[in-house]
Design a protein around this motif. Sequence first.
Motif, PDB file in Angstrom:
ATOM      1  N   THR A  31      -2.731  -1.238  -0.090  1.00 57.68           N
ATOM      2  CA  THR A  31      -1.107  -2.245   0.322  1.00 57.68           C
ATOM      3  C   THR A  31      -0.194  -1.099   0.897  1.00 57.68           C
ATOM      4  O   THR A  31      -0.041   0.627   1.308  1.00 57.68           O
ATOM      5  CB  THR A  31      -0.957  -1.495  -1.745  1.00 57.68           C
ATOM      6  N   LYS A  32       0.596  -1.749   2.214  1.00 58.91           N
ATOM      7  CA  LYS A  32       2.013  -1.171   2.668  1.00 58.91           C
ATOM      8  C   LYS A  32       2.992  -1.415   2.662  1.00 58.91           C
ATOM      9  O   LYS A  32       3.363  -3.302   2.418  1.00 58.91           O
ATOM     10  CB  LYS A  32       1.528  -1.486   4.445  1.00 58.91           C
ATOM     11  N   ARG A  33       3.858  -0.787   2.272  1.00 57.14           N
ATOM     12  CA  ARG A  33       5.266  -1.119   1.927  1.00 57.14           C
ATOM     13  C   ARG A  33       6.375  -0.344   3.001  1.00 57.14           C
ATOM     14  O   ARG A  33       5.761   0.217   2.893  1.00 57.14           O
ATOM     15  CB  ARG A  33       5.660  -0.693   0.579  1.00 57.14           C
ATOM     16  N   ARG A  38       7.147  -5.888   1.428  1.00 54.82           N
ATOM     17  CA  ARG A  38       5.775  -5.761   0.778  1.00 54.82           C
ATOM     18  C   ARG A  38       4.687  -6.144   2.498  1.00 54.82           C
ATOM     19  O   ARG A  38       4.329  -7.315   2.145  1.00 54.82           O
ATOM     20  CB  ARG A  38       5.057  -6.030  -0.782  1.00 54.82           C
ATOM     21  N   ASP A  41      -0.733  -6.448   0.509  1.00 56.42           N
ATOM     22  CA  ASP A  41      -0.953  -5.868  -0.860  1.00 56.42           C
ATOM     23  C   ASP A  41      -2.494  -6.493  -1.454  1.00 56.42           C
ATOM     24  O   ASP A  41      -2.724  -7.954  -1.741  1.00 56.42           O
ATOM     25  CB  ASP A  41      -0.309  -7.730  -1.882  1.00 56.42           C
ATOM     26  N   THR A  77      -0.113   2.410   1.841  1.00 56.42           N
ATOM     27  CA  THR A  77       1.227   3.121   0.405  1.00 56.42           C
ATOM     28  C   THR A  77      -0.287   3.270  -0.628  1.00 56.42           C
ATOM     29  O   THR A  77      -0.063   4.159  -1.549  1.00 56.42           O
ATOM     30  CB  THR A  77       2.060   2.062  -0.027  1.00 56.42           C
TER      31      THR A  77
END
Length: 532
Positions: A31-33, A38, A41, A77
Motif C-alpha cells: 500500500t502506498k499513500r 491511496r 491498495d 506505506t
Amino acid sequence: MSSAPDPSPDPRPPAAEPGPAPGAAGVRGITKRFGAVRALDGVTLDFPGGQVTALMGENGAGKSTLLKILTGDHRPTEGHVVLDGRRVELRSPAEARAAGIRIIPQEPEIIPHVSVAENVYAGTLPRRAGRRLDRAELRRRIHADLERLGFAGVLDPDRLGSKLTPAQRQLVEIMRALTGEAKLIAFDEPTSSLSEHEVDALFALIRRLRDQGIAIVYVSHRMKEISQLADRIAVLRDGALVGVQDAATTGEGELVRLMVGRDLSAVFSRERVATDRTVLDVQQVTTDHVRDISLRLHAGEVVGLAGLIGAGRSELALALAGDLPIHSGTVTLDGVRLRSGHPGEVIRAGLGLAPEERKAQALLLHRSIRDNTSLVVLDRLRRLRFVRRGQERALAQEFTDRLRVRTPSIEHEVRKLSGGNQQKVVLARWLARKPKVLILDEPTRGIDVGAKAEIYQIIADLAAEGVALLVISSELPEILGLADRVVVMQGGRITGELDRADASEEAILALAMADDLSATTPAPAPAPGAAR
C-alpha cells in the motif's frame, strides 16, 4: 479468470517466506499513500523468473508507483518487496540496483556531452593509473555488449548523447540497465520512440533475457505488444490488483473490462450528424511531400485519413495548417482561400491542428495548463496590450473541467501530466478557439484505453457541434469506428476513398499498399448524404 492474490499481508513476516521461487521477485500487501491519496491498495503480486509479466491499467492505476517501489524510489506505506524468496528493504535506487532490480524508464536520462559508451557505463567506467579513463577497455566492453545485445550497427559508441535520436536514447537506457547481474528488469513503455526494426531487436532481447531466467515486467498500452511478448498479464485499477490472466487465453475485450471496469464495445457509437455544407475544400494541392491532393470536409463530419508510415498523412496535415509550403493547388476554408505558409492566418480562419508529436510540436512542457490552453486565444483575451488574467484563468478552468483533465490545478506544469491528460490539454486549446475544422494526427497514440474512450467522446461531441474533423490514425479499428468516410494515402497521393458502409481493414490496406498510382486522384468527395 484468475483471481487476484490475497492482499492481506502478515504484519510481521519472517525474513524468509514462501511465495516466489528462487530467481523471482514479488510484492506483498503493498500500500502506498501520498497524503489522502491511496496510490496502491494492498497489492500482492509475483513476478516469476523466466516469464514476462505484462503490467496493465489506465493512467493513474498505480503502475508507475509500483515500479518506483520495486526500484527504491518510493518506500511503501505498508507491505514489502520479496526477492529470491526473501524479504528485502529497498531504501534507494542504488540498493535496488545492487539487489539486481532494473528499470528502463519511458523518458531516458542521457548525459548530453559524453559518448554513448560513457553513458552506458556511467558510474562504472573502467579506470587505469588511478583515475584515468581506460579508453581501450571501454571500447572493448561497449563493442562486446553491443554485439551481445543485438544493437551493433544501430548505436555508434562514440556518438555524443546530445546527438542521439529519441530511439537511440531509449536503446542507451536499455544497455545501461543491462550492465551487471539483473534478476528483475522492468520495461516502461519501451517502444514509444522505436522503429519497427528496433522493436524487433528489443523483443528478441527480452525473450533472451526471459530464457536466461530473469523476471521481466513489461508496461505497455499496446495490446499487440502484450500478445507478442507476455506470458501473463496483471491488471491494476484504482491502485488495486483486479486480476492476473494467462496471456495466451485472454482476449482484448476482457482486458479492457478489467482495466476500466466497463465494456467498451459501444465506445464508437455516436449519432451521425454530417451535413451537406462544405467547410474545407482542398483542390490539387502539391508540396514537397504530397501530390495532387483533393478532398472535402463537411460540417459535422469525421473523415479518417489512413495509410502506412511514410504515406504523407502528417505532411499533408502540416501543409493544411500552414506549417509546410504548398507549391500548387488551393485550400479554401468556409469560402475563404488560405495562403500557404501563414499558420496564424489559418488559425484565425478557423482551422486547428493537434500534431502527432504533442510533446515536441504542441505543448510548452514547462508551462502551466493555463498557459497552454490560452496560447491560441491570446488575441481574444487582450485588452490593449495586456492579457486579462481573470478571463484567461476562467477559460482554462472551463475547458479543464469540460475535458476532465486530471490535475491539482490549472497552474500545474503540463510535463507532469499523463499522456492522456496532455492530449486533453492540446484539445482544450483548440476547443477554446472554437475551430470550424480540426485535424487530429494520431490523437490516441501512447494513451490508455480509458483516456482513449474520453478522446473518442470529445470527437463525437465536436462533430455534433458542427465541427469538421480529419482524424489521422495508424490504428485501423479506430479509423473504422470513428469515421463517416475514409480517405487512404500511399506514396504522397490519395489512392482511394471508402464510404463507411464499404470500409474494412482489408479494403483500407489494399488501397494503402496500392502499387499503381496512375489516375488515382479521386473526384471531389460526395456530399455526406449521397452515398452513406
